[in-house]
Design a protein around this motif. Structure first.
Motif, short mmCIF file in Angstrom:
data_model
loop_
_atom_site.label_atom_id
_atom_site.label_comp_id
_atom_site.label_asym_id
_atom_site.label_seq_id
_atom_site.Cartn_x
_atom_site.Cartn_y
_atom_site.Cartn_z
N TYR A 97 10.80 6.76 -0.35
CA TYR A 97 10.57 6.96 1.09
C TYR A 97 10.89 5.66 1.83
O TYR A 97 10.77 4.57 1.26
CB TYR A 97 9.11 7.34 1.33
CG TYR A 97 8.84 8.83 1.28
CD1 TYR A 97 8.12 9.46 2.29
CD2 TYR A 97 9.29 9.61 0.23
CE1 TYR A 97 7.85 10.82 2.26
CE2 TYR A 97 9.03 10.97 0.18
CZ TYR A 97 8.31 11.57 1.20
OH TYR A 97 8.06 12.91 1.15
N PRO A 98 11.28 5.75 3.09
CA PRO A 98 11.58 4.52 3.84
C PRO A 98 10.37 3.59 3.93
O PRO A 98 9.24 4.05 4.03
CB PRO A 98 11.96 5.06 5.24
CG PRO A 98 12.37 6.48 5.02
CD PRO A 98 11.53 6.97 3.89
N TRP A 99 10.63 2.31 3.87
CA TRP A 99 9.58 1.30 4.02
C TRP A 99 8.90 1.49 5.38
O TRP A 99 9.55 1.81 6.37
CB TRP A 99 10.20 -0.10 3.92
CG TRP A 99 9.18 -1.20 3.93
CD1 TRP A 99 8.55 -1.75 2.87
CD2 TRP A 99 8.68 -1.87 5.10
NE1 TRP A 99 7.68 -2.72 3.28
CE2 TRP A 99 7.73 -2.82 4.65
CE3 TRP A 99 8.91 -1.77 6.47
CZ2 TRP A 99 7.04 -3.66 5.52
CZ3 TRP A 99 8.22 -2.60 7.34
CH2 TRP A 99 7.29 -3.52 6.86
N PRO A 100 7.57 1.36 5.47
CA PRO A 100 6.64 0.84 4.46
C PRO A 100 5.90 1.93 3.69
O PRO A 100 4.86 1.67 3.09
CB PRO A 100 5.65 0.06 5.33
CG PRO A 100 5.55 0.91 6.58
CD PRO A 100 6.92 1.49 6.79
N MET A 101 6.42 3.16 3.68
CA MET A 101 5.73 4.25 3.00
C MET A 101 5.90 4.17 1.49
O MET A 101 6.90 3.65 0.98
CB MET A 101 6.24 5.59 3.52
CG MET A 101 5.88 5.88 4.97
SD MET A 101 6.42 7.51 5.50
CE MET A 101 8.20 7.30 5.45
N SER A 102 4.91 4.70 0.78
CA SER A 102 4.96 4.73 -0.68
C SER A 102 5.98 5.75 -1.16
O SER A 102 6.27 6.74 -0.48
CB SER A 102 3.58 5.11 -1.25
OG SER A 102 2.60 4.18 -0.87
N HIS A 103 6.51 5.51 -2.35
CA HIS A 103 7.34 6.51 -3.00
C HIS A 103 6.53 7.77 -3.25
O HIS A 103 5.30 7.74 -3.38
CB HIS A 103 7.84 5.99 -4.36
CG HIS A 103 8.94 4.99 -4.25
ND1 HIS A 103 9.90 4.83 -5.22
CD2 HIS A 103 9.23 4.06 -3.30
CE1 HIS A 103 10.73 3.87 -4.88
NE2 HIS A 103 10.34 3.38 -3.72
#
Length: 215
Positions: free
Chosen positions: A97-103
């Motif tokens: 997932y796009p930063w800053p979200m977790s995978h």
């Protein structure tokens, strides 16, 4: 555990007669239309997508099923592999997932069926999160630290000829990514991410022959 024939045939029928009476029109991008239906249970939307790809459907089906090739053209793939092969595949997929979200990661089953109605070949590919029975057969797939496991996911994809050398595509999609993702971001991903995915898949289909020749 495989999918039923009725699940395949009902998905195939929606290419020409999509069931949209509970859905609202959401967005159109180029030749892709996206519809959505709100789920009171999850507070999220299910999506139905109708569009065309300028490549024949057989190639589209092959590209969609080819995990190794997907790694070369999908920038959001962090890890993607078969856990078990057969008529029903089991797959592990780690999505960046796009930063800053977790995978997010998925453990899901997938199956393809080909139809040939009135001399026109079509393909349907179904996927969904694994059940408890699936996991008993697969064994435990440990969750990774810092990665959120998505366990509520369904997808149906139908592909047939558009009569002009290309593909008419229908997709039904829903997942619950969990976590505190703003609704605005989820809506943005649905309105731009799905059409963008089909565009990238079309480019991947056009390059598939060269990729196969390079192996």
């Amino acid at each position: 555990m495989g999918f039923s024939v009725e699940e395949f045939t009902s998905t195939l029928k929606e290419i020409d007669s999509p069931l949209l009476h509970e859905y609202e029109f959401f967005v159109q991008s180029h030749n892709v239309k996206v519809y959505r239906k709100y789920s009171n249970e999850s507070g999220l939307y299910q999506y139905k997508v109708i569009g065309e790809i300028e490549v024949e459907p057989e190639t589209c089906a092959e590209v969609y099923m080819d995990l190794e090739y997907r790694k070369t053209w999908d920038k959001y793939v962090s890890e993607l592999k078969h856990l078990s092969n057969g008529e029903t595949e089991y797959i592990y997929w780690d999505v960046a997932y796009p930063w800053p979200m977790s995978h997010r990661d998925y453990v899901y089953r997938r199956q393809k069926m080909q139809f040939n109605e009135n001399g026109t070949p079509s393909w349907v590919i179904l996927g969904c999160s694994t059940t408890e029975d699936d996991m008993k057969a697969l064994g435990e797939i440990p969750e990774k630290s810092g990665v959120i496991r998505v366990d509520d996911f369904i997808q149906g994809l139908a592909l047939t000829s558009n009569g002009k050398g290309g593909t008419k595509a229908f997709m039904h999609y829903y997942d619950n990514p969990k976590g505190n993702i703003p609704t605005m971001l989820i809506n943005w991903a649905a309105s731009t991410g799905v059409p963008d995915f089909l565009s990238k898949m079309e480019a991947a289909c056009k390059g598939y022959k060269d990729y196969k020749a390079s192996l």
